[in-house]
Write an enzyme that holds these catalytic residues in place. Structure first.
Site, PDB file in Angstrom:
ATOM      1  N   ARG A   1       0.955  -1.604  -0.197  1.00  0.00           N
ATOM      2  CA  ARG A   1      -0.751  -0.132   0.101  1.00  0.00           C
ATOM      3  C   ARG A   1       0.371   1.606  -0.197  1.00  0.00           C
ATOM      4  O   ARG A   1       0.167   2.390  -0.654  1.00  0.00           O
ATOM      5  CB  ARG A   1      -1.072   0.131   1.192  1.00  0.00           C
ATOM      6  CG  ARG A   1      -1.797   1.304   1.786  1.00  0.00           C
ATOM      7  CD  ARG A   1      -3.063   1.037   2.224  1.00  0.00           C
ATOM      8  NE  ARG A   1      -2.648   0.476   3.414  1.00  0.00           N
ATOM      9  CZ  ARG A   1      -2.298   1.028   4.322  1.00  0.00           C
ATOM     10  NH1 ARG A   1      -1.975   2.503   4.707  1.00  0.00           N
ATOM     11  NH2 ARG A   1      -2.093   0.598   5.794  1.00  0.00           N
TER      12      ARG A   1
ATOM     13  N   TYR B   1     -13.794  16.441 -17.030  1.00  0.00           N
ATOM     14  CA  TYR B   1     -14.250  15.193 -16.858  1.00  0.00           C
ATOM     15  C   TYR B   1     -15.561  15.276 -16.144  1.00  0.00           C
ATOM     16  O   TYR B   1     -15.136  15.881 -14.756  1.00  0.00           O
ATOM     17  CB  TYR B   1     -12.924  14.667 -17.278  1.00  0.00           C
ATOM     18  CG  TYR B   1     -13.438  13.228 -15.980  1.00  0.00           C
ATOM     19  CD1 TYR B   1     -14.633  12.437 -16.906  1.00  0.00           C
ATOM     20  CD2 TYR B   1     -13.355  13.084 -14.860  1.00  0.00           C
ATOM     21  CE1 TYR B   1     -14.711  10.753 -16.744  1.00  0.00           C
ATOM     22  CE2 TYR B   1     -13.461  11.408 -14.345  1.00  0.00           C
ATOM     23  CZ  TYR B   1     -13.643  10.728 -15.380  1.00  0.00           C
ATOM     24  OH  TYR B   1     -14.290   9.056 -15.076  1.00  0.00           O
TER      25      TYR B   1
ATOM     26  N   ASP C   1      -4.590  17.278 -16.072  1.00  0.00           N
ATOM     27  CA  ASP C   1      -5.092  16.013 -16.204  1.00  0.00           C
ATOM     28  C   ASP C   1      -4.627  15.335 -17.639  1.00  0.00           C
ATOM     29  O   ASP C   1      -5.330  15.890 -19.040  1.00  0.00           O
ATOM     30  CB  ASP C   1      -6.712  15.275 -16.244  1.00  0.00           C
ATOM     31  CG  ASP C   1      -6.587  14.256 -16.511  1.00  0.00           C
ATOM     32  OD1 ASP C   1      -6.093  14.060 -17.389  1.00  0.00           O
ATOM     33  OD2 ASP C   1      -7.958  14.116 -16.028  1.00  0.00           O
TER      34      ASP C   1
ATOM     35  N   LYS D   1      -6.424   4.671 -19.749  1.00  0.00           N
ATOM     36  CA  LYS D   1      -6.583   5.057 -21.194  1.00  0.00           C
ATOM     37  C   LYS D   1      -5.520   4.607 -22.149  1.00  0.00           C
ATOM     38  O   LYS D   1      -5.694   3.171 -22.236  1.00  0.00           O
ATOM     39  CB  LYS D   1      -7.604   6.242 -21.515  1.00  0.00           C
ATOM     40  CG  LYS D   1      -8.231   6.661 -20.076  1.00  0.00           C
ATOM     41  CD  LYS D   1      -9.559   5.990 -19.732  1.00  0.00           C
ATOM     42  CE  LYS D   1     -10.908   6.836 -18.593  1.00  0.00           C
ATOM     43  NZ  LYS D   1     -11.807   6.424 -18.180  1.00  0.00           N
TER      44      LYS D   1
END
Ligand SMILES: Cc1ncc(COP(=O)(O)O)c(C=O)c1O
Length: 391
Positions: free
Chosen positions: A56, A109, A181, A206
């Site tokens: 983690r 987005y 982004d 993506k």
């Protein structure tokens, strides 16, 4: 002699000697890493020495991806996350606290609208949405409590192109951090840090993954800013899986080739759909009619404009639904950046959080389709999508 179970667990955990390095980065499918003593573990958990303690916090496969994308984006450091939204969350929460404000594009987005409503608002953080293609509007939206300006290199889904250099200068003059982004462009087409951004995020789901088979995200920027984002991601549990980091690394190797084909296919489709029966308009940064065509040509590599188009159909929402039912090559699905052409209807999917009025403010209409052009043969895509528009 220890019993069978003890021997089996020890035998099956022995790490092989591999003096010849593998050609691919191994998948380090290990939740935890053995340490020599408590001091070592304490240091590792504080990132006080190189290495890994618990996945983690960090993991070697993720580290390989972090280094690779940081290098390609021209960044000092990277942070691999469970999703693009985990990357967005890590960046936003590492900069913003209660009472602060963030300026975001009105055309953005839908996940940004989602996080603003579901997370930022309840944390006492105010989101201001403005037309970020207008520097004066951005300047007017920045107030004394503004800490962060959020941009998209190419906006989802309206394909507005951000003038990162101008906006970063304006923001920095007011001590505002700039995060971009870069998902739609990918590092193969644009490197916003080189234009003045402080942080870049991607949904590696993506173009970087490229095959619609992973969910992942990445943050890159200065070591200090990335460490701050890592602290949020560790504590929010936003780390990704090493299997997906491996696939993102694999995707990265063919990213440049894929972006060339996405771009040439998208230009062919955009050109064919522009003025075709049933189509009111096409927004694609590679078309001369696009409002930021010149900027796109200047900031995106080698005249490429990526694979994303927004198509406005004559018959509104009903026409959009007919289009989706008629096409045979394109796949009706959300997401983007895969080898297959993916077509979606933002008003009912990625931007479902927006009312019709907010859709309008974001430059969207109920009849707009988002098209992620894939790597199929251009002629097949042109035939399929022009027929679907005419239907
Ligand atoms: C531009 C952009 N940024 C971020 C995201 C979020 O990525 P993920 O779905 O991997 O969380 C998406 C997802 O569609 C996106 O299109």
């Amino acid at each position: 002699m220890p019993g069978f179970s003890t021997r089996a667990i020890r035998a099956a955990s022995r790490i092989p000697d591999a003096p010849q390095p593998p050609v691919n980065v191994p998948i380090y499918a290990s939740a935890t890493f053995e340490v020599a003593d408590a001091a070592e573990l304490g240091d590792l958990l504080e990132f006080g020495r190189p290495g890994h303690s618990y996945s983690r916090y960090s993991n070697p496969t993720h580290e390989a991806l972090e280094h690779a994308i940081a290098e390609l984006e021209g960044a000092e450091a990277g942070l691999s996350t469970a999703s693009g939204m985990a990357a967005v969350h890590g960046v936003m929460l590492s900069i913003l606290r209660s009472g602060d404000e963030v300026v975001v594009p009105a055309a953005v987005y839908g996940g940004i609208v989602g996080i603003a409503q579901a997370v930022l608002e309840r944390s006492g953080i105010v989101t201001r949405a403005v037309d970020t293609t207008d520097p004066d509007a951005v300047a007017a939206a920045i107030g004394p409590r503004t800490r962060l300006l959020w941009l998209e290199t190419i906006s989802n889904p309206t394909t507005a192109v951000a003038d990162v250099a101008t906006l970063a200068e304006l923001a920095h003059a007011r001590d505002v951090v700039v995060a971009v982004d870069n998902t739609f462009a990918s590092p193969a087409l644009a490197t916003p840090l080189s234009r003045g951004a402080d942080l870049v995020v991607h949904s590696t789901t993506k173009y970087i993954g490229g095959h619609s088979d992973i969910i992942g995200g990445i943050v890159v920027g200065s070591a200090e800013r990335v460490a701050a984002a890592r602290k949020i991601v560790i504590n929010a549990g936003g780390n990704g899986s090493p299997w997906e980091a491996f696939l993102a690394l694999r995707g990265l190797k063919t990213l440049a080739l894929r972006m060339e084909r996405h771009s040439s296919n998208a230009l062919a489709v955009a050109t064919a759909l522009d003025g075709a029966p049933g189509v009111i308009g096409v927004r694609y940064p590679g078309l001369a009619s696009h409002p930021q065509h010149q900027l796109a040509a200047a900031v995106l590599r080698d005249g490429m404009a990526g694979g994303m188009l927004a198509v406005e159909l004559e018959g509104g929402r009903a026409h959009g639904e007919r289009f989706l039912g008629t096409m045979k090559v394109g796949v009706h699905a959300t997401s983007l950046g895969g080898v297959e052409t993916l077509v979606s209807h933002p008003a009912s999917s990625s931007h479902r959080q927006l009312s019709d009025a907010d859709l309008g403010a974001a430059g969207l209409t109920p009849g707009m389709l988002r098209v992620s052009i894939g790597l199929e043969d251009a002629d097949d895509l042109v035939a399929d999508l022009t027929a679907a528009a005419a239907g």
